[in-house]
Design an enzyme around this catalytic site. Sequence first.
Site, PDB file in Angstrom:
ATOM      1  N   GLU A 369       0.790  -1.231   0.000  1.00 31.55           N
ATOM      2  CA  GLU A 369       0.000   0.000   0.000  1.00 31.55           C
ATOM      3  C   GLU A 369       0.821   1.280   0.000  1.00 31.55           C
ATOM      4  OE1 GLU A 369      -2.851  -0.275   3.192  1.00 31.55           O
ATOM      5  OE2 GLU A 369      -4.248  -1.337   1.909  1.00 31.55           O
ATOM      6  N   GLU A 449      -6.764  -7.617  -0.887  1.00 29.23           N
ATOM      7  CA  GLU A 449      -7.396  -7.375   0.416  1.00 29.23           C
ATOM      8  C   GLU A 449      -8.779  -6.787   0.203  1.00 29.23           C
ATOM      9  OE1 GLU A 449      -5.311  -5.149   3.500  1.00 29.23           O
ATOM     10  OE2 GLU A 449      -3.383  -5.797   2.695  1.00 29.23           O
TER      11      GLU A 449
HETATM   12  C1  GAL Z   1      -4.847  -2.624   4.792  1.00 27.81           C
HETATM   13  C2  GAL Z   1      -3.439  -3.109   5.118  1.00 27.81           C
HETATM   14  C3  GAL Z   1      -3.437  -4.278   6.083  1.00 27.81           C
HETATM   15  C4  GAL Z   1      -4.373  -4.016   7.204  1.00 27.81           C
HETATM   16  C5  GAL Z   1      -5.734  -3.791   6.643  1.00 27.81           C
HETATM   17  C6  GAL Z   1      -6.778  -3.638   7.711  1.00 27.81           C
HETATM   18  O1  GAL Z   1      -4.832  -1.314   4.428  1.00 27.81           O
HETATM   19  O2  GAL Z   1      -2.773  -3.475   3.962  1.00 27.81           O
HETATM   20  O3  GAL Z   1      -2.156  -4.510   6.559  1.00 27.81           O
HETATM   21  O4  GAL Z   1      -3.953  -2.895   7.900  1.00 27.81           O
HETATM   22  O5  GAL Z   1      -5.720  -2.646   5.846  1.00 27.81           O
HETATM   23  O6  GAL Z   1      -8.026  -3.716   7.104  1.00 27.81           O
END
Ligand code: GAL
Length: 733
Positions: A369, A449
């Site tokens: 990210e 994600e």
């Molecule tokens: C994303 C990140 C993860 C975790 C997640 C929580 O932005 O890549 O490591 O923090 O959010 O939802």
Amino acid sequence: MRSLIDFNSGWLFEGKDQVRLPHTAVELPFNYFDETAYQRVFTYEKRFTADPAWAGKDVSVVFDGAMANAKVSLNGSEVVAHKDGYTPFEARLTGKLKDGENVLTVTIDGSENPDIPPFGGQIDYLTYAGIYREAWLRVTAPVFVGNAKVETPDALAARKSIRARIDLANPQDLPLSGTLVAALVDGDGKTIATTDAAINGSLVDVAFDDLSGIALWDIDNPALYTLVVMIDTGVGRDEASFRFGFRTAEFTTDGFKLNGKALKLRGLNRHQSFPYVGYALGKSAQERDAEILKRELKLNMVRTSHYPQSHYFLDRCDELGLLVFEEIPGWQHIGGESWKDESVENVRRMITRDWNHPSIVIWGVRINESQDDHDFYVRTNKLAHELDPTRQTGGVRYITDSELLEDVYTMNDFILGLEEWGGNRPRTPLRPQQEVTGLDRVVPYMITEYGGHMYPTKSWDQEQRQAEHVLRHLEVMNAAYGDPQIAGCIGWCAFDYNTHKDFGSGDRICHHGVMDMFREPKFAAYAYISQCEPSDEVILKPVTFWARGERNIGGVLPLMILTNCDEVELTYGSNTPKRFTPDRKAFPHLPHAPVVIKREHLTDEELGLWGMSWEDATITGYIAGKPVKTVNFIADPIAHALEVAPDATEIGTEGDTTRVMIRALDQSGKKLPFFPEPVAIEVSGAAERLGPGIVPLRAGSTGFWLRSTGKGPITVTVSNERLGRATVTLTAS
Ligand code: GAL
């Protein structure tokens, strides 16, 4: 031949405690702790006697991983330093050992040194200090097999071949000559072919051609082969083994293909952390996590968010057929030039450690990210492609219109839930890829994600919230299954994890898992589990605790039943049973849509009225007209018994671990979701308990890991004032 000696026992920690590796510098409570407690320097010391038989040999201590900035000295002089907290390093002792006793000192620094990735900004996970992986003493000939890269160029051809490049370690810079023999060994240990080559430099190429009868590595049949490399260089002999598989893996503009066949990827992210001991659980716990992901959660992919994980975890992924997205350490923050140099080296260390794992199908070569950084990411991609031309790269971003230097646009798409922030945005599970990439063409694309902070859900949250948690995971999966331009989706995340104060629920936990920190499933776990085929396992999981007043207003509707059955029958009390079919209209793309029983499916009479007696219920799943699984709910659950369930009843001696789950059950054997009472845990015999001895149940359960301290019987006794005592015995042998 080489010997690899277990070097995990007998470490003196901070000058006072005798400890064993893997070791965490500071044991932490379950939550609400001060994470700066471990952010300092710690010292480990090990005294050992040099064996006269090591004379003329090369001797190194190999550390599988230590967090972080490790410095190793022998008898007061520094031998090696290694900043990276996630990859192995070797302390070479050759020529420096004294006769008799030697002292090896390791300092590690748990402070978040901004010169070392992932540090420098805020990160949403903890990097627990300690020598948290295993250590080995390796004794070899002065010239030994250092590494090998095994490639299978035409894996899909009927007659297959191997190209391997073997890297000989020659720390004394001796003139190199001699012979190398490479043997191809199958999964049964049978040698199928051998070849030899003359040694006249440190790199030796070997080839096998025309191999027949070779099985492909696949998710259902993960056939593994080993290349055994034997060398004789005149200064001694050495042998090392490299396990690999024959397979092709490719992200294309129309999805992911394993061995040329389309496979929709269904995965979750995994942090390598555990309650109390942070990163410091060894082989068994690492392997068990892979088993949970593949066998319990029925996934075909995992992302090692956000760093290289234990080789035991990856080995087990190879053995189970669980695909892996592995990535370099980092979280949003990019540091200065030397930080970037170190990050590029992280790419090198990750790939050269792990390039033979058939389970790994993509390298993540961006800081998770982070913003675009052209020069930096040109470097990481270039190095990845040079080191390993056989795998594609990805780089996880959450930004749109990001510069695509990788082979696959890997995207954290957190669009679902954003509609709650106002505006006229309709509820959207995933965006079409070109809206995200801003490109005028379709590219290989994967969702890395979703979920997570958009809908944190605790295992003891209200049933209604948990049902919404399930729904969101299903909706994203359904969208990924329905879009041929998406290779698949990897949700956030498998297990709840401890984190910094800046993230999570203030209790130092991100309650983002589909399982809790003990790997106990929440309902959302069954969103994934129910996607497996009934031939693997019949799944029938109603998303309810079956109580009249747990949801707002009351009742249990809409009742989602996560299942891979064709039909489901509900019997409420002594009423006439009623059948329901999966909601393929709402979830047309899922392999197995849930059944959703709504008010409109029932008559007023069936709906019952508030204040009437609450009844038992039976839910039965049918496949091809036959009943295959039944779940009973009782209307009057009463605290009845304690269950103590270890993952294994036989464990290894000295340092092996197993997880033990503790659950409060009602008279029908179901977990009591709101039973919060404390239990006392005692471990006696050849093991010790990791974590505290008196803990509350959370959502009706808790767990702990026990670690063997020797050989013999182990007794675990768990007691609660109301539920009495439960005892199980295990053996360390
Ligand atoms: C994303 C990140 C993860 C975790 C997640 C929580 O932005 O890549 O490591 O923090 O959010 O939802």
